[in-house]
Design a protein around this motif. Structure first.
Motif, PDB file in Angstrom:
ATOM      1  N   THR A 238       0.728  -1.232   0.179  1.00 22.57           N
ATOM      2  CA  THR A 238       0.013  -0.086   0.047  1.00 22.57           C
ATOM      3  C   THR A 238       0.850   1.425  -0.068  1.00 22.57           C
ATOM      4  O   THR A 238       0.569   2.297  -0.868  1.00 22.57           O
ATOM      5  N   ASP A 239       1.888   1.314   0.698  1.00 24.21           N
ATOM      6  CA  ASP A 239       2.868   2.419   0.822  1.00 24.21           C
ATOM      7  C   ASP A 239       3.542   2.792  -0.511  1.00 24.21           C
ATOM      8  O   ASP A 239       3.440   3.834  -1.014  1.00 24.21           O
ATOM      9  N   ASP A 240       4.004   1.579  -1.032  1.00 21.10           N
ATOM     10  CA  ASP A 240       4.808   1.855  -2.243  1.00 21.10           C
ATOM     11  C   ASP A 240       3.991   2.457  -3.262  1.00 21.10           C
ATOM     12  O   ASP A 240       4.308   3.103  -4.230  1.00 21.10           O
ATOM     13  N   ALA A 242       1.177   3.886  -3.010  1.00 26.15           N
ATOM     14  CA  ALA A 242       0.928   5.541  -2.951  1.00 26.15           C
ATOM     15  C   ALA A 242       2.067   6.455  -3.284  1.00 26.15           C
ATOM     16  O   ALA A 242       1.885   7.343  -4.001  1.00 26.15           O
ATOM     17  N   HIS A 243       3.072   5.856  -2.969  1.00 24.38           N
ATOM     18  CA  HIS A 243       4.366   7.034  -3.351  1.00 24.38           C
ATOM     19  C   HIS A 243       4.633   6.776  -4.927  1.00 24.38           C
ATOM     20  O   HIS A 243       4.801   8.031  -5.238  1.00 24.38           O
ATOM     21  N   ASP A 244       4.008   5.631  -5.385  1.00 25.82           N
ATOM     22  CA  ASP A 244       4.289   5.951  -7.085  1.00 25.82           C
ATOM     23  C   ASP A 244       3.067   6.833  -7.438  1.00 25.82           C
ATOM     24  O   ASP A 244       3.060   6.911  -8.746  1.00 25.82           O
ATOM     25  N   ASP A 285       1.804   1.952  10.037  1.00 24.69           N
ATOM     26  CA  ASP A 285       3.249   2.607  10.760  1.00 24.69           C
ATOM     27  C   ASP A 285       2.898   3.838  10.713  1.00 24.69           C
ATOM     28  O   ASP A 285       3.669   4.610  11.236  1.00 24.69           O
ATOM     29  N   HIS A 286       2.313   4.417   9.659  1.00 27.08           N
ATOM     30  CA  HIS A 286       1.768   6.122   9.507  1.00 27.08           C
ATOM     31  C   HIS A 286       0.528   6.228   8.884  1.00 27.08           C
ATOM     32  O   HIS A 286       0.024   5.253   8.172  1.00 27.08           O
ATOM     33  N   GLY A 287       0.082   7.428   9.124  1.00 28.93           N
ATOM     34  CA  GLY A 287      -0.791   8.105   7.828  1.00 28.93           C
ATOM     35  C   GLY A 287      -0.344   8.455   6.648  1.00 28.93           C
ATOM     36  O   GLY A 287       0.834   8.262   6.260  1.00 28.93           O
ATOM     37  N   SER A 298       2.081  10.966   0.176  1.00 27.29           N
ATOM     38  CA  SER A 298       3.211  11.094   1.032  1.00 27.29           C
ATOM     39  C   SER A 298       2.941  11.046   2.522  1.00 27.29           C
ATOM     40  O   SER A 298       1.817  10.867   3.123  1.00 27.29           O
ATOM     41  N   HIS A 299       4.127  11.188   3.298  1.00 25.26           N
ATOM     42  CA  HIS A 299       3.974  10.882   4.704  1.00 25.26           C
ATOM     43  C   HIS A 299       5.135  11.631   5.333  1.00 25.26           C
ATOM     44  O   HIS A 299       6.171  11.934   4.677  1.00 25.26           O
ATOM     45  N   GLY A 300       5.230  11.855   6.594  1.00 21.27           N
ATOM     46  CA  GLY A 300       6.501  12.411   7.131  1.00 21.27           C
ATOM     47  C   GLY A 300       6.138  13.617   8.038  1.00 21.27           C
ATOM     48  O   GLY A 300       4.932  14.095   7.913  1.00 21.27           O
TER      49      GLY A 300
END
Ligand code: ZN
Length: 357
Positions: A238-240, A242-244, A285-287, A298-300
Motif C-alpha cells: 500500500t505504501d509503495d 501510494a508513493h508511486d 506505521d503512519h498515515g 506522501s507522509h513524514g
C-alpha cells in the motif's frame, strides 16, 4: 465413603478448572499494512482520487469496482472481510468522523520510527530518525517474548520491506525474520520451494519491497509447520503504490490484503493449535496526507495527518464492540497489549499502557 469419593472427584475437577485458567494459551498475530490511510479503511475509495486521471490508469474500471454512493457501501466493497466479519466480532479504532482517534507518539511519521513504536511500545525520536538499515538499539516485544522461558523459539516475523531484519534486530535477538527478497530456508515444504522459485521469477516493482503475496505465504507455511505463539506479518504494497501515485494499485492492494488476512483468520480457525486461542491485531506505521490532494502520496512530519493511524482487534476474548467512538488511543499501546495477552511482565522501558480489548 461414597461422599468422600464424591468430594475427592469434586476437588480434582476444581483443580483441573483452576489449571485451565492459570495456563495462558493465547497466541497473537500482529499485522501491519504500511501507510494505509484511515480514510480508506473507514470510508472506502476517495471521491477526489478514484476517477482522477493523474492517479488512475483506468478510471471507469476503478469507479465500477470500488465506488458506491455511501461511505459504508464503499468500505464494504473495498474491504469485505473487515466490514463483513471483523466489524461483527471485533473492534475498529480510528474513525475520526466518530471521534475515535489513534495517533503515533513519534513525530517522524515514516516507517522505521512507526514500526519501532509499534514493536517496542516507545517512540524514540532521538535515535530512530531515518529508514537506514541500522540495527535497532531498542528491544521489541518479539525479542522480549523470545527471551522469556515460555516464548523461547516461538516467535517469527515476516515483512515485505528489507529493513525489518534491522528493525527487529535479527542479529541480537535471534528471531527468525524473513523479509525483503529472502527465501525460505529451513525444512522446506513443496509450497515453500515453489514460492522461492516464483520469487526469483516475478519481479517486484520496487528495489527494497517485495510483493505481499510472498510475505503472506511464507508466513502461512511457517505457521502450519512451526506454530509460533507470536507472529508478526508486515505487508508493504500500500505504501509503495501510494508513493508511486498509483491509486488504482493502492486500492487493489488494500482489497487483496483484506483477503489475505481473511485467509490467515480461516487458517487459525481450522488449525488445532491456533483455534479459539488467537488474537489478531492489525495496524499501520503512519498515515498520509489529504490536503493538498497530492499529499495522499506522501507522509513524514511535514505532511498534515500523517500521524493519524488506526487499530483493528479481533479473536480470543476480544469484545465485539465494532466501530468505536469518542476515544484517543496511541500506537505505543500496541506492544504492551501484546505482552499482556501473552502474559509477559511489563517493563519500565515501555511508555504506552495496555489496551483493555
Ligand atoms: Zn512510505
Amino acid at each position: 465413603m461414597k461422599n468422600r469419593i464424591l468430594l475427592l472427584i469434586m476437588a480434582l475437577v476444581a483443580m483441573q478448572i483452576g489449571n485451565a485458567q492459570d495456563s495462558n494459551n493465547t497466541k497473537v498475530i500482529l499485522i501491519t499494512l504500511d501507510g494505509f490511510r484511515w480514510q480508506e479503511l473507514f470510508t472506502g475509495a476517495d471521491s477526489l482520487l478514484v476517477t482522477n486521471k493523474e492517479y488512475v490508469h483506468n478510471p471507469d474500471m476503478l469507479k465500477n469496482t470500488y465506488w458506491r454512493d455511501t461511505p459504508k457501501e464503499r468500505r464494504e466493497v473495498l474491504l469485505p472481510f473487515v466490514w463483513g466479519q471483523v466489524s461483527k466480532m471485533g473492534q475498529l479504532h480510528g474513525n475520526r468522523n466518530l471521534d475515535s482517534k489513534v495517533n503515533l507518539t513519534n513525530t517522524m511519521w515514516f516507517s522505521y520510527p512507526g514500526y519501532n513504536e509499534i514493536l517496542t511500545g516507545t517512540a524514540d525520536d532521538a535515535r530512530i530518525t531515518s529508514n537506514d538499515k541500522m540495527n535497532n538499539p531498542n528491544t521489541t516485544i518479539l525479542e522480549r517474548y523470545h527471551n522469556s522461558p515460555k516464548g523461547k523459539g516461538k516467535v517469527a516475523a515476516f515483512g515485505s520491506w528489507d529493513v525489518f531484519p534491522y528493525i527487529i534486530n535479527e542479529e541480537r535477538s535471534g528471531i527468525p525474520v524473513n523479509a525483503g527478497f529472502e527465501s525460505a530456508t529451513k525444512n522446506l515444504n513443496e509450497r515453500e520451494k515453489f514460492l522461492n522459485q516464483l520469487q526469483e521469477q516475478i519481479p517486484s516493482p520496487w528495489g527494497s519491497v517485495r510483493l505481499d503475496a510472498f510475505t503472506h505465504h511464507y508466513a502461512l507455511e511457517h505457521m502450519k509447520k512451526e506454530h509460533p505463539n507470536l507472529v508478526y506479518i508486515s505487508y508493504g504494497e500500500t505504501d509503495d503504490f501510494a508513493h508511486d501515485g498509483d491509486y488504482q494499485s493502492y486500492l487493489k492492494s488494500a482489497h487483496n490484503t483484506d483477503a489475505l488476512i481473511k485467509e490467515l483468520w480461516e487458517f487459525a480457525q481450522e488449525d488445532e493449535f491456533y483455534k479459539g486461542q488467537t488474537v489478531f491485531l492489525i495496524t499501520t506505521d503512519h498515515g498520509r496526507g489529504t490536503q493538498p490532494l497530492d499529499t495522499w502520496r506522501s507522509h513524514g512530519s511535514k505532511i498534515n495527518g500523517a500521524g493519524q493511524v488506526w487499530l483493528i482487534a479481533f479473536g480470543k476474548d476480544v469484545r465485539a464492540l465494532g466501530e468505536m467512538e469518542n476515544e484517543q488511543l496511541y500506537s505505543n499501546q500496541i506492544a504492551p497489549t501484546v505482552l499482556q495477552l501473552l502474559d509477559i511482565p511489563m517493563v519500565k522501558e515501555i511508555k504506552g499502557s495496555p489496551l483493555k480489548l
